[in-house]
Scaffold this active site. Sequence first.
Site, PDB file in Angstrom:
ATOM      1  N   TYR A   3       0.838  -1.206   0.000  1.00 48.36           N
ATOM      2  CA  TYR A   3       0.000   0.000   0.000  1.00 48.36           C
ATOM      3  C   TYR A   3       0.867   1.248   0.000  1.00 48.36           C
ATOM      4  CZ  TYR A   3      -3.109   3.647   1.700  1.00 48.36           C
ATOM      5  OH  TYR A   3      -3.799   4.812   1.851  1.00 48.36           O
ATOM      6  N   LYS A  32       1.385   4.338  -2.891  1.00 53.19           N
ATOM      7  CA  LYS A  32       1.257   5.766  -2.593  1.00 53.19           C
ATOM      8  C   LYS A  32       2.542   6.522  -2.917  1.00 53.19           C
ATOM      9  CE  LYS A  32      -2.999   5.662  -1.547  1.00 53.19           C
ATOM     10  NZ  LYS A  32      -3.958   6.312  -2.469  1.00 53.19           N
TER      11      LYS A  32
END
Length: 279
Positions: A166, A170
């Site tokens: 994750y 980002k």
Amino acid sequence: MTMGTRMRMGHRLRERYGPWAVVTGASSGIGRSLAEQLAAAGLNTVLVSRSAEVLDHLAADLRHRYAVEARPLPLDLAVGSGIEPLAEATAALDVGLLVASAGFGTSGAFLDSTLADELAMLDLNCRATVSQSWHFGKRFAARRRGGMILFGSVVGFQGTPYAAHYAATKAYVQSLGEALAVELAPFGVDVLTAAPGPTRSGFAARAGMTMGTALDPDTVAGSILAALGRRPTVLPGLLSKLLAYSTFGLPRWARVRIMGRVMRKMAAHPSPARSVAPP
């Protein structure tokens, strides 16, 4: 924010980014708050998410409260080439702003996740974002006016154990947004990458995580819109700034370890990995 400040910001948003905005991930969290605040500023909105019923209710509410047009567009941007139906649905509209807030994450040990979940996250957080940025970037550059809001995260400024992939997605968005802010500026296109910290957006409940402190989505959305056109990156809210700036002076390896400890404590069940909502 005072009434006068709201009015000035609304005028600026309409003049520079109107008359239409596309908001992905509009059914909940920061995306929903941004859609509401853009409608309050007088912009028409195309509301995109997988939740058709939620979008229908939101669109009706925005039309009633703010006398603007609001069009629901149920669409899974992570499936196939999601940009094609989005491009077709907005081709006849004078879109001047893209809010690419759709995304999700996984928490827990990377090896306890499923490959299908990780690849789906890659498709939505990265592939869909770059597709939207390319398509609407070309449109905005041609009209010599427009803006894009992309979503990074405070976990994306370094590797973050227990949110490993994750955080990597980002970091991808953060790097993309910073570069596009420079490339598209000569065409009159503003690009802002928002890097929020923990936000009350369903993240904790869906991830099985505990958040002692979290940001309010409306506050985050207001900070993002206030920064649009004024800087390339925003850390919306005091908590986002605290989490980011408190480690910026440290070596990267130290930041990685600190963020890993933070994430491990926040995850009530650090394994297996769970799907969660943005940021």
